[in-house]
Design an enzyme around this catalytic site. Structure first.
Site: not given
Length: 534
Positions: A361, A396, A457
């Site tokens: 992440y 996040e 992506k």
């Protein structure tokens, strides 16, 4: 750290100048799972009362180190222990634990020691009459603070602060953002700390900046850039490994998570990988391709520990929305959607076996991976700079997302040293030869299948169908497509008010009723049937 998880993973404490009337701890609400220890502790010229959260089997005062007038509480972990041991000049600290190492740094450098530290942590420290509350460079462990007339309350979850339950009161703190719905609770900024001194019994605060995202850029030859990225990512991964059970890596089959999994497998025998999908979409084939490749690359004693696929029905995924907001304490609907599949995944991993989890992440931010529409290098670099200016406070990276299920996550791409190296690369190394994140792809090309290295992506939501599930819910409530985005924001804010500010538990939430209530507020987005629009 004696175990494979941090000694402490959360806290909620009130600090009162010694000699003042101490506030006795009542209860604290944490989403982070684990034993909760009540604390009454003399720390310098302060009295700390409150609660610590730790993994099962930790020490009686987890994450606490005390030496004379100096006391440190560390929730989380440090990643540059070798550098810090050299800085303080005491080799014995290499095995003493992160809290003791941080204490030694503070004794030598004062609050500015936090400028030396690379880690994933929130900390509270007292040195005589000075109190410091600090979070790491990216706010990886969120930290909240409320200053009263004669006390300071600090917590790793806003919902755990006494002032959240008692209502808004207290002092404004210059340089800190007040939380939604309260003028008393503030979030300590990423790469920041609050220094508090008790002046005539009344706390006086100032903000200490310990890290800011670099804005300069470097033009490196291709080979040098590839070597630097590979070495820095490898160090970031290895610094996150601990003794004990083998870690788990979240694997989507994209370049970010695959690179982390490959480097972890090289350093740590027995790595397990896990992938998540929904009935709408999954990336199981792409992830399995990488998992099989790693199993072949590391046979025998260094074999990987297996790969698991977890599929979640759309309705079940959406039911995790209250848990996601409760854990992340986030009001941004886009970020909540990013985090929703992760929160759902963590809650489906074995609850009886706390895991150390590495993820891919965050790589999109320093590498500009989300900005496929930026057609010029200058636009790409502007997008990267903007994302780094605006990430703070969105939570996040919060470990509470996995901590709610008893696990501990860490994100190598947001290692301080690696992040700085990625950010400062000029945009032409990030988009090169028509490929996004070129420098990362080429840096790890020898570790992964060619298909994985070349794989385009995907958008953040495209692999799990998260956006679709939230959109379907709102369509069922009559929201027209052009109002879906605004409606998502209204629902997320409603849930935040109920769960974080209001003290509700996710199991108490009826998502359908809360959605209806959010959409029928006077300031809510218009839907069919005629509520007022924004």
């Amino acid at each position: 750290m004696p175990g494979h998880l941090p000694d402490a993973t959360g806290f909620a404490l009130t600090a009162t100048p010694a000699g003042s009337a101490a506030e006795q701890p009542g209860t604290a609400c944490f989403a982070t799972a684990g034993p909760t220890t009540a604390v009454t502790l003399r720390a310098g010229d302060w009295l700390w009362t409150g609660f610590l959260v730790s993994p099962a089997g930790s020490t009686p005062l987890p994450g606490v180190a005390t030496d004379g007038p100096t006391t440190v509480l560390l929730a989380g972990e440090l990643y540059n222990q070798d550098e810090l041991v050299r800085a303080v000049g005491d080799p014995k600290l290499a095995d003493a634990g992160d809290a003791w190492l941080l204490l030694a740094c503070l004794r030598r450098y004062g609050p500015h020691a936090f400028r030396l530290v690379n880690g994933r942590f929130a900390a509270l420290a007292a040195d005589g009459g000075v109190l410091v509350a600090a979070t790491d460079h990216c706010g990886g462990v969120p930290l909240y603070l409320a200053v009263g007339a004669a006390s300071v309350s600090v917590a790793t979850e806003a919902k755990a602060l006494p002032t959240m339950a008692d209502g808004p009161h207290g002092q404004a703190v210059t340089g800190l953002r007040p939380l939604r719905g309260t003028g008393a609770v503030h979030q300590v900024p990423a790469g920041g700390g609050v220094v508090v001194e008790a002046a005539a019994g009344r706390p006086r605060t100032r903000l200490l900046r310990t890290w800011t995202p670099p804005l300069h850029r470097r033009h490196l030859p291709e080979e040098e850039a590839l070597r630097e990225v590979r070495e820095a990512l490898d160090r970031a991964v290895r610094s996150r490994l601990r003794t004990g059970p083998a870690p788990t890596a979240v694997l989507s089959g994209g370049i970010d998570s695959s690179a982390v999994a490959a480097l972890t497998a090289s350093a740590c025998p027995g790595l397990r990988t896990v992938s998540m999908g929904t009935d709408l979409r999954d990336e199981f084939r792409e992830a399995r391709l990488v998992a099989d490749h790693l199993a072949r690359a590391h046979p025998g004693p260094a074999a990987t520990g297996g790969h698991t696929e977890i599929r979640i029905d759309t309705a079940d995924l959406l039911a995790e929305l209250p848990w996601t907001i409760w854990a992340s304490e986030c009001t941004d609907p886009d970020v909540v959607e990013y985090l929703l599949p992760l929160a759902a995944l963590y809650r489906r991993l074995p609850a009886d076996r706390p895991l150390r989890i590495l993820t891919g992440y965050g790589a999109d931010i320093p590498l500009g991976g989300m900005h496929r529409d930026a057609d010029r290098l200058a636009a790409l670099d502007d997008a990267v700079a903007h994302d780094m200016e605006t990430f703070d406070g969105l939570n996040e990276m919060s470990p509470v997302l996995s901590g709610a299920a008893g696990h501990w996550t860490t994100h190598p791409y947001w290692d301080r040293d690696l992040l700085e190296r990625l950010l400062t690369l000029e945009a032409g190394l990030k988009r090169r030869h028509g490929r996004d994140k070129w420098v990362l792809r080429e840096a790890v090309a020898d570790l992964l299948p060619a298909e994985t290295v070349r794989r385009p992506k995907l958008g953040v939501h495209e692999g799990s169908g998260t956006t679709s599930s939230f959109t379907l819910l709102l369509r069922e409530h009559g929201v027209p497509d052009e109002r879906i985005g605004a409606a998502k924001g209204a629902v997320v804010r409603r849930l935040y008010d109920r769960l974080v500010a209001g003290g509700a538990h996710p199991d108490e939430i009826d998502l359908g009723q809360e959605t209806k209530a959010a959409l029928h507020r006077p300031d809510a987005p218009g839907i069919e049937g005629g509520t007022r629009g924004t």
